[in-house]
Design an enzyme around this catalytic site. Structure first.
Site, PDB file in Angstrom:
ATOM      1  N   TYR A 111       0.796  -1.217   0.000  1.00 16.89           N
ATOM      2  CA  TYR A 111       0.000   0.000   0.000  1.00 16.89           C
ATOM      3  C   TYR A 111       0.835   1.277   0.000  1.00 16.89           C
ATOM      4  O   TYR A 111       0.889   1.993  -0.991  1.00 16.89           O
ATOM      5  CB  TYR A 111      -0.981  -0.020   1.192  1.00 16.89           C
ATOM      6  CG  TYR A 111      -1.994  -1.113   1.060  1.00 16.89           C
ATOM      7  CD1 TYR A 111      -3.081  -0.986   0.201  1.00 16.89           C
ATOM      8  CD2 TYR A 111      -1.843  -2.310   1.745  1.00 16.89           C
ATOM      9  CE1 TYR A 111      -3.990  -2.015   0.030  1.00 16.89           C
ATOM     10  CE2 TYR A 111      -2.744  -3.348   1.579  1.00 16.89           C
ATOM     11  CZ  TYR A 111      -3.823  -3.190   0.726  1.00 16.89           C
ATOM     12  OH  TYR A 111      -4.712  -4.217   0.545  1.00 16.89           O
ATOM     13  N   PRO A 124     -11.242   0.505  -3.766  1.00  9.91           N
ATOM     14  CA  PRO A 124     -12.484  -0.088  -4.275  1.00  9.91           C
ATOM     15  C   PRO A 124     -13.648   0.897  -4.168  1.00  9.91           C
ATOM     16  O   PRO A 124     -13.709   1.728  -3.253  1.00  9.91           O
ATOM     17  CB  PRO A 124     -12.723  -1.283  -3.342  1.00  9.91           C
ATOM     18  CG  PRO A 124     -11.406  -1.517  -2.662  1.00  9.91           C
ATOM     19  CD  PRO A 124     -10.782  -0.163  -2.540  1.00  9.91           C
ATOM     20  N   HIS A 347      -7.695   1.611   0.793  1.00 12.93           N
ATOM     21  CA  HIS A 347      -7.520   0.208   1.122  1.00 12.93           C
ATOM     22  C   HIS A 347      -6.479  -0.090   2.198  1.00 12.93           C
ATOM     23  O   HIS A 347      -6.428  -1.194   2.731  1.00 12.93           O
ATOM     24  CB  HIS A 347      -7.133  -0.523  -0.168  1.00 12.93           C
ATOM     25  CG  HIS A 347      -7.536  -1.951  -0.224  1.00 12.93           C
ATOM     26  ND1 HIS A 347      -7.656  -2.752   0.890  1.00 12.93           N
ATOM     27  CD2 HIS A 347      -7.854  -2.744  -1.277  1.00 12.93           C
ATOM     28  CE1 HIS A 347      -8.016  -3.964   0.510  1.00 12.93           C
ATOM     29  NE2 HIS A 347      -8.138  -3.985  -0.797  1.00 12.93           N
ATOM     30  N   LYS A 423     -25.525 -19.028  -4.675  1.00 13.97           N
ATOM     31  CA  LYS A 423     -24.657 -19.962  -3.957  1.00 13.97           C
ATOM     32  C   LYS A 423     -25.409 -21.197  -3.456  1.00 13.97           C
ATOM     33  O   LYS A 423     -24.795 -22.232  -3.190  1.00 13.97           O
ATOM     34  CB  LYS A 423     -23.959 -19.269  -2.789  1.00 13.97           C
ATOM     35  CG  LYS A 423     -24.874 -18.702  -1.725  1.00 13.97           C
ATOM     36  CD  LYS A 423     -24.056 -17.941  -0.680  1.00 13.97           C
ATOM     37  CE  LYS A 423     -24.948 -17.322   0.378  1.00 13.97           C
ATOM     38  NZ  LYS A 423     -24.152 -16.535   1.371  1.00 13.97           N
ATOM     39  N   LYS A 427     -24.105 -25.236  -3.127  1.00 18.70           N
ATOM     40  CA  LYS A 427     -24.273 -25.980  -1.876  1.00 18.70           C
ATOM     41  C   LYS A 427     -25.089 -27.254  -2.101  1.00 18.70           C
ATOM     42  O   LYS A 427     -24.800 -28.301  -1.504  1.00 18.70           O
ATOM     43  CB  LYS A 427     -24.949 -25.098  -0.823  1.00 18.70           C
ATOM     44  CG  LYS A 427     -24.082 -23.957  -0.311  1.00 18.70           C
ATOM     45  CD  LYS A 427     -24.847 -23.130   0.717  1.00 18.70           C
ATOM     46  CE  LYS A 427     -24.014 -21.994   1.258  1.00 18.70           C
ATOM     47  NZ  LYS A 427     -24.767 -21.174   2.243  1.00 18.70           N
ATOM     48  N   SER A 428     -26.095 -27.163  -2.968  1.00 14.30           N
ATOM     49  CA  SER A 428     -26.927 -28.339  -3.233  1.00 14.30           C
ATOM     50  C   SER A 428     -26.112 -29.442  -3.916  1.00 14.30           C
ATOM     51  O   SER A 428     -26.473 -30.617  -3.845  1.00 14.30           O
ATOM     52  CB  SER A 428     -28.127 -27.957  -4.110  1.00 14.30           C
ATOM     53  OG  SER A 428     -27.731 -27.741  -5.459  1.00 14.30           O
ATOM     54  N   PRO A 433     -19.282 -22.662  -2.838  1.00  5.28           N
ATOM     55  CA  PRO A 433     -19.762 -21.614  -3.755  1.00  5.28           C
ATOM     56  C   PRO A 433     -18.632 -20.752  -4.311  1.00  5.28           C
ATOM     57  O   PRO A 433     -18.609 -20.441  -5.501  1.00  5.28           O
ATOM     58  CB  PRO A 433     -20.725 -20.800  -2.886  1.00  5.28           C
ATOM     59  CG  PRO A 433     -21.210 -21.768  -1.856  1.00  5.28           C
ATOM     60  CD  PRO A 433     -20.024 -22.624  -1.553  1.00  5.28           C
ATOM     61  N   SER A 458      -8.067 -12.922  -3.156  1.00  2.00           N
ATOM     62  CA  SER A 458      -7.634 -12.549  -1.814  1.00  2.00           C
ATOM     63  C   SER A 458      -8.264 -13.466  -0.778  1.00  2.00           C
ATOM     64  O   SER A 458      -9.471 -13.659  -0.765  1.00  2.00           O
ATOM     65  CB  SER A 458      -8.041 -11.094  -1.543  1.00  2.00           C
ATOM     66  OG  SER A 458      -7.650 -10.710  -0.257  1.00  2.00           O
ATOM     67  N   SER A 460      -8.355 -14.450   3.437  1.00  3.48           N
ATOM     68  CA  SER A 460      -8.117 -13.843   4.737  1.00  3.48           C
ATOM     69  C   SER A 460      -7.161 -14.658   5.611  1.00  3.48           C
ATOM     70  O   SER A 460      -7.194 -15.881   5.627  1.00  3.48           O
ATOM     71  CB  SER A 460      -9.443 -13.685   5.482  1.00  3.48           C
ATOM     72  OG  SER A 460      -9.227 -13.222   6.797  1.00  3.48           O
ATOM     73  N   THR A 469      -4.164 -10.635   4.456  1.00  3.83           N
ATOM     74  CA  THR A 469      -4.521 -11.554   3.384  1.00  3.83           C
ATOM     75  C   THR A 469      -3.303 -12.332   2.885  1.00  3.83           C
ATOM     76  O   THR A 469      -2.159 -11.965   3.144  1.00  3.83           O
ATOM     77  CB  THR A 469      -5.092 -10.806   2.158  1.00  3.83           C
ATOM     78  OG1 THR A 469      -4.075  -9.968   1.600  1.00  3.83           O
ATOM     79  CG2 THR A 469      -6.299  -9.983   2.539  1.00  3.83           C
ATOM     80  N   SER A 558     -11.928 -10.907  -5.984  1.00  5.16           N
ATOM     81  CA  SER A 558     -12.248 -10.848  -4.570  1.00  5.16           C
ATOM     82  C   SER A 558     -13.716 -11.176  -4.349  1.00  5.16           C
ATOM     83  O   SER A 558     -14.578 -10.726  -5.094  1.00  5.16           O
ATOM     84  CB  SER A 558     -11.948  -9.450  -4.032  1.00  5.16           C
ATOM     85  OG  SER A 558     -12.174  -9.393  -2.647  1.00  5.16           O
TER      86      SER A 558
END
Length: 630
Positions: A111, A124, A347, A423, A427-428, A433, A458, A460, A469, A558
């Site tokens: 940064y 962003p 950011h 999503k 999952k189904s 997702p 990215s 976490s 990240t 992201s």
């Protein structure tokens, strides 16, 4: 950006950005320790050298020819003998003596040392649901509720009553929440700094900054009794501001759109004047900025949403709202009479998940306030900031307008609301997702260019103290095999479905590694920085085609999940790349896609259409081979 090991929480935000001036470091890190003192989180681990190098080789394989890969294998083998072990030992020693071996490095390298403009290249934009205002009074009423919601969130931060987030049973580091209000980036010619003014410090901020028609107003949002102004009181103050800003003024704020070196020099000229310096300090100290914009023109049928995205991302240009900003400010709420609603955020202080959580809270609060607060006493009238602009600064503003307009014209933005499914479908099918979407992004790119893209997602590391990240390398051997198979008619549907599931599972496993502190990109970055800091030659590994190609992210992506129909947007990180942010909801997926018009190969609309087709093709493939239904 956070994400559950099982995949449910991967909330991210990408981007590279810039370092912090040493004089500010104690202030920042002391504040962090103070607010996170109750959390007993583990330190970020140092992965083994062998593990990182093995993962690295697997991650670059799809991007290389056989000859290139053979060369890279030899380079990696040499690195594993020398200087890899020495650098690993140096990193282990650093990890033992710091709360997080990466934190300061990442803030500086990603940064504060980054010299490109923060607008387009780092900040962003955030697009919230469109509001429906009958008139300006209703717009200001909503703005007052919105501010009140942000202040209620600030109260939880100040009193340290913000609920602790968890990933499964594991707590996540909450430090970022205590950096997003009353903070600001400060430009420097060679390197920026980050200032913060948390509650509890002497003379902590009591005001927000409101910008309208390029005028800056200091608005105290607490009375002399220390209580926050209620909605009616904030509303009346905003009406006073509107009455005092009917005509535009020179856009001082547009200076924040310049490259950091250019802005750093212009900043020094601007603050030579004591009144200007005081104004800038008031902006930097403010809790947040509220931008009351003028409506963006709609240029054609179906263009309103795209214009809306442009407004939140960069303001639309010097002739529209780009001067009605202070892009160095961590949080800028943006609202215009036509219902456009969102924000832009700097950011360096935090990732998208923390911003999304605050925004969800403030928007929910604005829709339905639990109870009206009692009026605050001792209210101070809004104060308009008066600038003394020298001929040099006026020239700086003119140049910034020209540079910004070229940058704005070069960005292609596409808002894609994919309503085929959300999503719940993944999952189904017992699939992650996020991994499903990432594999679709690989397929979409491969369908256009017939090659795999180096991809950044990215992930976490907030499961660790001061975590930020690491990179999820979404382009894998398995995703490439699946993409190739989808274009090969000789491969059966069942084989394609099996390859799809294998690719999704590979992404899920890589993500789990990143979330558990076993990513490779920050580990490799540490090796490079340690070599430089210790007067060693930069290892050949970092000069190799494989490394440069894998770091040239044709897709920077992201996943920032929010409760609202909200999506973040950001620019590509390379000239021939795409920026893709998405919010996976139960029955739909909202995307924001960016590209540069100056690159003839990329087009955000083209990629968006390919992505929608890829999602549908993958959905249909699974249904045809399993018989499952939504």
């Amino acid at each position: 950006m956070l994400r559950r090991l099982s995949s449910a929480l991967v909330q991210q935000t990408s981007s590279l950005a810039p370092p912090i001036v040493e004089s500010y470091l104690p202030k920042i890190w002391q504040a962090t320790r103070r607010y996170s003192v109750k959390q007993q989180l583990p330190r970020l681990p140092v992965p083994s050298l062998e593990q990182t190098l093995d993962k690295y080789l697997k991650s670059v394989r799809p991007l290389l020819s056989d000859e290139e890969y053979d060369q890279t294998r030899h380079i990696v083998a040499d690195f594993s003998k020398n200087p890899g072990p020495k650098l690993q030992d140096l990193l282990l020693k650093k990890a033992q003596s710091t709360d997080n071996w990466l934190a300061e490095w990442w803030l500086n390298v990603a940064y504060l040392s980054y010299r490109m403009p923060v607008v387009v290249h780092s900040n962003p934009g955030v697009i919230c649901p469109m509001q429906d205002f009958d008139d300006e009074m209703e717009q200001l009423r909503f703005a007052a509720k919105w501010i009140s919601g942000a202040l209620s969130f600030k109260k939880m931060i100040d009193e340290q009553t913000l609920p602790e987030e968890k990933m499964g049973d594991h707590p996540l580091c909450m430090a970022q929440y205590y950096k997003i209000l009353s903070s600001c980036r400060v430009p420097g010619v060679k390197r920026d700094s980050l200032v913060q003014f948390p509650a509890g410090t002497p003379n902590s901020p009591r005001h927000i900054m409101v910008i309208r028609n390029n005028h800056f107003f200091k608005l105290d949002v607490y009375g002399q009794n220390g209580k926050p102004l209620n909605v009616d009181q904030i509303h009346k103050q905003l009406m006073r501001i509107v009455d005092s800003s009917s005509h535009p003024t020179p856009p001082v704020g547009i200076l924040t759109t310049e490259s950091r070196k250019t802005w750093g020099s212009a900043y020094q000229r601007l603050v030579k004047n004591t009144m200007n310096k005081a104004n800038v300090e008031e902006i930097q100290r403010s809790i947040l900025v509220l931008c009351l914009d003028k409506p963006m023109p709609v240029t054609g049928p179906g263009m309103r949403q795209s214009q809306f995205v442009r407004q939140m991302f960069h303001g639309g240009g010097s002739h529209l709202n780009s001067g009605n900003r202070w892009f160095d400010k961590t949080m800028q709420l943006i609202l215009s009479p036509d219902g456009a609603c969102g924000m832009n955020y700097e950011h360096a202080a935090a990732e998208g998940a923390t911003i999304a959580f605050l925004l969800d809270h403030a928007m929910s609060y604005a829709k339905k306030i639990p109870e009206e607060l009692a009026p605050a006493s001792g209210i101070v009238d809004p104060k308009k900031l008066e600038w003394d602009l020298s001929p040099e600064t006026l020239e700086d503003i003119k140049e910034a307008e020209e540079d910004l307009d070229m940058m704005v014209d070069d960005v292609s933005l596409t808002a894609l609301r994919f309503k085929g499914f959300g999503k719940d479908f993944a999952k189904s099918q017992k699939l992650s997702p996020d991994a499903f979407i990432q594999v679709a992004m690989q397929l979409a790119y491969h369908s256009i260019y017939d090659r795999p893209p180096a991809t950044y997602e990215s992930g976490s590391t907030r499961a660790f103290k001061l975590g930020r990240t690491d990179t999820i390398r979404s382009c894998t051997i398995d995703s490439t095999n699946f993409s190739k198979a989808m274009q090969d008619d000789s491969v059966s549907k069942q084989e394609k479905a099996d390859l799809l599931r294998k690719a999704v599972d590979a992404h899920r496993k890589y993500t789990a590694d990143v979330l558990s502190g076993q990513g490779i990109d920050r580990h490799l970055l540490a090796f490079k920085l340690l070599a430089i800091e210790n007067g060693m030659n930069v290892p050949e590994l970092f000069m190799d085609t494989a490394y440069s190609r894998s770091m040239h992210h044709q897709i920077s992506s992201s996943n920032v999940t929010a409760k609202m129909e909200t999506v973040f947007c950001f620019g590509p990180t390379v000239p021939d790349g795409y920026g893709v942010c998405y919010n996976p909801m139960a029955k739909q997926i909202i995307f924001a896609i960016s590209a540069f018009n100056s690159c003839k190969e990329t087009d955000s609309d083209m990629y968006g259409k390919s992505l929608a087709r890829s999602l549908i093709d993958m959905h249909d493939l699974l249904l045809e081979t399993t018989g499952s239904k939504l």
